[in-house]
Design a protein around this motif. Structure first.
Motif, PDB file in Angstrom:
ATOM      1  N   MET A   1      34.982 -23.533 -43.303  1.00 49.36           N
ATOM      2  CA  MET A   1      35.108 -23.518 -41.850  1.00 49.36           C
ATOM      3  C   MET A   1      34.660 -24.865 -41.282  1.00 49.36           C
ATOM      4  O   MET A   1      33.651 -25.413 -41.705  1.00 49.36           O
ATOM      5  CB  MET A   1      34.262 -22.390 -41.238  1.00 49.36           C
ATOM      6  N   LYS A   2      35.434 -25.378 -40.338  1.00 49.97           N
ATOM      7  CA  LYS A   2      35.109 -26.660 -39.711  1.00 49.97           C
ATOM      8  C   LYS A   2      34.713 -26.430 -38.250  1.00 49.97           C
ATOM      9  O   LYS A   2      35.433 -25.767 -37.498  1.00 49.97           O
ATOM     10  CB  LYS A   2      36.293 -27.615 -39.775  1.00 49.97           C
ATOM     11  N   LEU A   3      33.568 -27.002 -37.868  1.00 49.13           N
ATOM     12  CA  LEU A   3      33.075 -26.910 -36.505  1.00 49.13           C
ATOM     13  C   LEU A   3      32.843 -28.319 -35.963  1.00 49.13           C
ATOM     14  O   LEU A   3      32.349 -29.196 -36.677  1.00 49.13           O
ATOM     15  CB  LEU A   3      31.765 -26.130 -36.424  1.00 49.13           C
ATOM     16  N   VAL A   4      33.186 -28.515 -34.703  1.00 55.84           N
ATOM     17  CA  VAL A   4      33.004 -29.801 -34.028  1.00 55.84           C
ATOM     18  C   VAL A   4      32.214 -29.575 -32.752  1.00 55.84           C
ATOM     19  O   VAL A   4      32.400 -28.566 -32.061  1.00 55.84           O
ATOM     20  CB  VAL A   4      34.359 -30.459 -33.684  1.00 55.84           C
ATOM     21  N   SER A   5      31.324 -30.508 -32.439  1.00 53.97           N
ATOM     22  CA  SER A   5      30.584 -30.486 -31.177  1.00 53.97           C
ATOM     23  C   SER A   5      30.638 -31.878 -30.562  1.00 53.97           C
ATOM     24  O   SER A   5      30.446 -32.877 -31.257  1.00 53.97           O
ATOM     25  CB  SER A   5      29.128 -30.067 -31.428  1.00 53.97           C
ATOM     26  N   TRP A   6      30.876 -31.911 -29.232  1.00 55.24           N
ATOM     27  CA  TRP A   6      31.024 -33.209 -28.565  1.00 55.24           C
ATOM     28  C   TRP A   6      30.558 -33.101 -27.120  1.00 55.24           C
ATOM     29  O   TRP A   6      31.071 -32.279 -26.360  1.00 55.24           O
ATOM     30  CB  TRP A   6      32.479 -33.649 -28.602  1.00 55.24           C
ATOM     31  N   ASN A   7      29.584 -33.920 -26.763  1.00 54.04           N
ATOM     32  CA  ASN A   7      29.238 -34.091 -25.356  1.00 54.04           C
ATOM     33  C   ASN A   7      30.249 -35.081 -24.785  1.00 54.04           C
ATOM     34  O   ASN A   7      30.192 -36.283 -25.068  1.00 54.04           O
ATOM     35  CB  ASN A   7      27.813 -34.620 -25.190  1.00 54.04           C
ATOM     36  N   VAL A   8      31.163 -34.561 -23.982  1.00 52.31           N
ATOM     37  CA  VAL A   8      32.287 -35.377 -23.508  1.00 52.31           C
ATOM     38  C   VAL A   8      31.957 -36.150 -22.237  1.00 52.31           C
ATOM     39  O   VAL A   8      32.732 -37.009 -21.806  1.00 52.31           O
ATOM     40  CB  VAL A   8      33.533 -34.503 -23.277  1.00 52.31           C
ATOM     41  N   ASN A   9      30.821 -35.839 -21.603  1.00 51.63           N
ATOM     42  CA  ASN A   9      30.394 -36.541 -20.384  1.00 51.63           C
ATOM     43  C   ASN A   9      31.518 -36.588 -19.347  1.00 51.63           C
ATOM     44  O   ASN A   9      31.886 -37.637 -18.841  1.00 51.63           O
ATOM     45  CB  ASN A   9      29.898 -37.952 -20.721  1.00 51.63           C
ATOM     46  N   GLY A  10      32.040 -35.404 -19.069  1.00 55.26           N
ATOM     47  CA  GLY A  10      33.149 -35.279 -18.120  1.00 55.26           C
ATOM     48  C   GLY A  10      34.448 -35.057 -18.867  1.00 55.26           C
ATOM     49  O   GLY A  10      35.049 -36.012 -19.364  1.00 55.26           O
ATOM     50  N   LEU A  11      34.871 -33.800 -18.982  1.00 55.48           N
ATOM     51  CA  LEU A  11      36.034 -33.490 -19.808  1.00 55.48           C
ATOM     52  C   LEU A  11      37.319 -34.066 -19.235  1.00 55.48           C
ATOM     53  O   LEU A  11      38.194 -34.526 -19.980  1.00 55.48           O
ATOM     54  CB  LEU A  11      36.158 -31.971 -19.984  1.00 55.48           C
ATOM     55  N   ARG A  12      37.451 -34.063 -17.916  1.00 55.21           N
ATOM     56  CA  ARG A  12      38.678 -34.610 -17.325  1.00 55.21           C
ATOM     57  C   ARG A  12      38.831 -36.089 -17.661  1.00 55.21           C
ATOM     58  O   ARG A  12      39.924 -36.563 -17.988  1.00 55.21           O
ATOM     59  CB  ARG A  12      38.684 -34.382 -15.812  1.00 55.21           C
ATOM     60  N   ALA A  13      37.732 -36.831 -17.609  1.00 56.17           N
ATOM     61  CA  ALA A  13      37.780 -38.248 -17.958  1.00 56.17           C
ATOM     62  C   ALA A  13      38.059 -38.431 -19.444  1.00 56.17           C
ATOM     63  O   ALA A  13      38.834 -39.304 -19.855  1.00 56.17           O
ATOM     64  CB  ALA A  13      36.468 -38.930 -17.577  1.00 56.17           C
ATOM     65  N   CYS A  14      37.442 -37.578 -20.261  1.00 61.14           N
ATOM     66  CA  CYS A  14      37.604 -37.699 -21.713  1.00 61.14           C
ATOM     67  C   CYS A  14      39.034 -37.383 -22.145  1.00 61.14           C
ATOM     68  O   CYS A  14      39.555 -37.987 -23.092  1.00 61.14           O
ATOM     69  CB  CYS A  14      36.607 -36.789 -22.416  1.00 61.14           C
ATOM     70  N   VAL A  15      39.678 -36.444 -21.454  1.00 61.10           N
ATOM     71  CA  VAL A  15      41.075 -36.127 -21.763  1.00 61.10           C
ATOM     72  C   VAL A  15      41.951 -37.358 -21.576  1.00 61.10           C
ATOM     73  O   VAL A  15      42.924 -37.569 -22.320  1.00 61.10           O
ATOM     74  CB  VAL A  15      41.561 -34.954 -20.883  1.00 61.10           C
ATOM     75  N   ASN A  16      41.613 -38.193 -20.614  1.00 67.45           N
ATOM     76  CA  ASN A  16      42.370 -39.426 -20.376  1.00 67.45           C
ATOM     77  C   ASN A  16      42.013 -40.532 -21.366  1.00 67.45           C
ATOM     78  O   ASN A  16      42.595 -41.617 -21.320  1.00 67.45           O
ATOM     79  CB  ASN A  16      42.124 -39.927 -18.954  1.00 67.45           C
ATOM     80  N   LYS A  17      41.051 -40.248 -22.254  1.00 63.15           N
ATOM     81  CA  LYS A  17      40.609 -41.259 -23.222  1.00 63.15           C
ATOM     82  C   LYS A  17      40.775 -40.772 -24.665  1.00 63.15           C
ATOM     83  O   LYS A  17      40.075 -41.234 -25.562  1.00 63.15           O
ATOM     84  CB  LYS A  17      39.149 -41.624 -22.970  1.00 63.15           C
ATOM     85  N   GLY A  18      41.674 -39.813 -24.878  1.00 63.78           N
ATOM     86  CA  GLY A  18      42.013 -39.431 -26.244  1.00 63.78           C
ATOM     87  C   GLY A  18      41.448 -38.121 -26.743  1.00 63.78           C
ATOM     88  O   GLY A  18      41.559 -37.816 -27.942  1.00 63.78           O
TER      89      GLY A  18
END
Length: 252
Positions: A1-18
């Motif tokens: 099983m693969k798990l990922v965790s990420w503090n995106v510091n603003g998901l809307r901004a992060c979506v625009n950055k990949g």
């Protein structure tokens, strides 16, 4: 099983950055994010029928927030510690057949340490909650824990001692959490690996020079240690001042 965790510091901004490219590349079973900084209806992420989505929004707009994207159907979902509510949206707990998943965005003590007392009290409640869950079935905890645990987890330990995220009090709370029956999965596999960081200041050239802190973790119940197959930090992934951390574990 693969798990990922990420503090995106603003998901809307992060979506625009990949963000979506990395999400699809990882094809994780469970993908957890912290600091979504949005309210219900402010984003639409479509990763197909494979993923269920669970969100905990903060009452304050543009602040905190957590989410989990999961291929596994949870038995239950909880949105707080003592009660099924968390006004800052910091915690999500998903119960599965053989384990609990908890994703968390731990409160920051603030630069002037004005929130340190609250942070320490919160840590005690959070530890008690995890121990209670662990009494029922194993627990995997992931997220931004807002503390560099050991000197190896921060670039300039001596200069930062006493600063928010590296106070003796915060580090001691991490000691107590691990002593309560949990393991830092990355340090379990790589106890001596240096310069392994997950957060960098936005000051110029800091990330390029890897002057960072390791404050994003996957912790697990001690009895899961034999099942851990890999733990890593994807420091090459941009889009936030944090980078993703990954855990691979043989658990259903």
């Amino acid at each position: 099983m693969k798990l990922v965790s990420w503090n995106v510091n603003g998901l809307r901004a992060c979506v625009n950055k990949g963000f979506n490219d990395y999400f699809e590349e990882m094809d994780a079973d469970l993908f957890c994010v912290q600091e979504t900084k949005l309210q219900e209806g402010q984003i639409c992420l479509d990763h197909g029928e494979a993923y269920g989505q669970y969100w905990n929004y903060a009452e304050k707009k543009g602040y905190s927030g957590t989410a989990v994207f999961t291929k596994l159907r949870p038995l239950s979902v909880r949105y707080g510690i003592e009660e099924d509510f968390e006004p800052e949206g910091r915690i999500l707990t998903l119960e599965f057949d053989s384990f609990f998943l908890v994703t968390v965005y731990t409160p920051n003590a603030k630069r002037d340490l004005s929130r340190l007392e609250y942070r320490l009290e919160w840590e005690d409640r959070f530890r008690d909650y995890l121990v209670q869950l662990d009494g029922r079935k194993p627990v995997i905890v992931c997220g931004d824990l807002n503390v560099a645990h050991q000197e190896i987890d921060i670039k300039n330990a001596k200069a930062n001692r006493g600063n928010s995220g590296f106070t003796d009090e915060e580090r001691d709370k991490m000691n107590r959490l691990l002593d309560a029956g949990f393991v830092d999965t990355f340090r379990y596999l790589y106890p001596d690996r240096k310069d392994a960081f997950s957060w960098w200041s936005n000051m110029p050239k800091v990330r390029e020079r890897n002057v960072g802190w390791r404050i994003d973790y996957f912790l697990a119940s001690d009895r899961l240690k034999p099942k851990i197959t890999d733990a890593r930090i994807d420091s090459h992934v941009l889009g936030s001042d944090h980078c993703p951390v990954v855990l691979e574990i043989d658990i259903d």
